[in-house]
Write a protein that holds these residues in place. Structure first.
Motif, short mmCIF file in Angstrom:
data_model
loop_
_atom_site.label_atom_id
_atom_site.label_comp_id
_atom_site.label_asym_id
_atom_site.label_seq_id
_atom_site.Cartn_x
_atom_site.Cartn_y
_atom_site.Cartn_z
N LEU A 137 0.83 -1.21 0.00
CA LEU A 137 0.00 0.00 0.00
C LEU A 137 0.86 1.25 0.00
N ALA A 138 1.89 1.29 0.85
CA ALA A 138 2.76 2.46 0.91
C ALA A 138 3.42 2.74 -0.44
N LEU A 139 3.82 1.70 -1.14
CA LEU A 139 4.42 1.87 -2.46
C LEU A 139 3.37 2.29 -3.49
N ARG A 140 2.17 1.73 -3.38
CA ARG A 140 1.09 2.04 -4.33
C ARG A 140 0.68 3.51 -4.26
N ILE A 141 0.77 4.13 -3.08
CA ILE A 141 0.37 5.53 -2.96
C ILE A 141 1.55 6.49 -3.16
N GLY A 142 2.63 5.99 -3.73
CA GLY A 142 3.72 6.86 -4.15
C GLY A 142 4.96 6.85 -3.29
N GLY A 143 5.01 6.04 -2.25
CA GLY A 143 6.20 5.97 -1.41
C GLY A 143 7.33 5.22 -2.09
N GLN A 144 8.53 5.48 -1.61
CA GLN A 144 9.74 4.82 -2.12
C GLN A 144 10.53 4.28 -0.93
N ARG A 145 11.00 3.04 -1.07
CA ARG A 145 11.88 2.49 -0.03
C ARG A 145 13.11 3.37 0.09
N CYS A 146 13.59 3.51 1.33
CA CYS A 146 14.78 4.32 1.55
C CYS A 146 15.58 3.73 2.70
N ASP A 147 16.75 4.31 2.97
CA ASP A 147 17.60 3.77 4.03
C ASP A 147 17.62 4.65 5.27
N LEU A 148 16.55 5.39 5.52
CA LEU A 148 16.43 6.16 6.76
C LEU A 148 16.28 5.22 7.95
N PRO A 149 16.63 5.68 9.15
CA PRO A 149 16.44 4.82 10.32
C PRO A 149 14.96 4.62 10.62
N GLY A 150 14.65 3.42 11.10
CA GLY A 150 13.28 3.12 11.51
C GLY A 150 13.14 3.26 13.01
N THR A 151 12.04 2.73 13.52
CA THR A 151 11.82 2.76 14.97
C THR A 151 12.27 1.47 15.62
N GLU A 152 12.44 0.43 14.83
CA GLU A 152 12.91 -0.88 15.29
C GLU A 152 13.93 -1.41 14.29
N PRO A 153 14.88 -2.21 14.75
CA PRO A 153 15.82 -2.81 13.80
C PRO A 153 15.08 -3.62 12.74
N GLY A 154 15.47 -3.44 11.50
CA GLY A 154 14.87 -4.19 10.41
C GLY A 154 13.64 -3.55 9.79
N ASP A 155 13.14 -2.45 10.36
CA ASP A 155 11.97 -1.79 9.76
C ASP A 155 12.20 -1.49 8.29
N VAL A 156 11.16 -1.67 7.50
CA VAL A 156 11.14 -1.15 6.14
C VAL A 156 10.68 0.30 6.27
N VAL A 157 11.50 1.22 5.78
CA VAL A 157 11.16 2.64 5.84
C VAL A 157 10.81 3.09 4.44
#
Length: 165
Positions: A137-157
């Protein structure tokens, strides 16, 4: 501060009210909440929900309750609890609303509202890797994966560039 009311082609986004808590408590009690730290009991669900709603008065943003044809079908909004690097776009829909484009339509409205209201250049999603439906859903509405820090180790940001709206 209370939430403004937003309208899309099918939805009304409004300030959450106490009656909206029931579906969230049901969600947190179910296996559907596994990607949100659940299942958890009603008391723990209350603490999460109440703190999210309180962000409206404390921070000027928070979850919008989403109505479709006058029925509550979920929440979509912006939150930034303590420890989050930046504001996150998040969503929850009831089982009846899943797969109907409700979260996507509401999220697009919230993105536009955040850009217009705050002048923000971006929002992010912090998503557990196994939550493939939210990632899609996040990708479908225009988001792009990035390498920013998440809130937990391993988060997809996933980064949403609001300047592109």
């Amino acid at each position: 501060m209370i939430a403004p009311t937003l309208h899309t082609a099918r939805l009304t986004l409004r300030m959450p009210v106490l009656a909206d808590f029931g579906p969230r408590a049901e969600f947190y009690a179910s296996d559907r909440s596994v990607w949100e730290g659940g299942p958890i009991d009603r008391r723990a669900a209350w603490r999460i929900w109440a703190s999210e709603v309180a962000q409206w008065s404390l921070m000027g943003f928070g979850p919008f309750a989403v109505d479709h044809d006058g029925a509550y079908v979920g929440e979509v909004g912006v939150h930034q609890p303590e420890g989050y690097p930046e504001p996150e776009l998040g969503w929850f829909v009831t089982p009846e609303a899943e797969g109907r484009g409700v979260a996507a339509e509401a999220a697009m409205a919230v993105k536009q509202w955040a850009r217009t209201s705050f002048g923000w250049d971006r929002l992010v999603n912090y998503i557990e890797p196994g939550n493939t439906r939210s990632i899609a859903l996040a990708l479908r509405i225009g988001g792009q994966r990035c390498d920013l820090p998440g809130t937990e180790p391993g988060d997809v940001v996933i980064l949403h560039d609001l300047r592109a709206l």
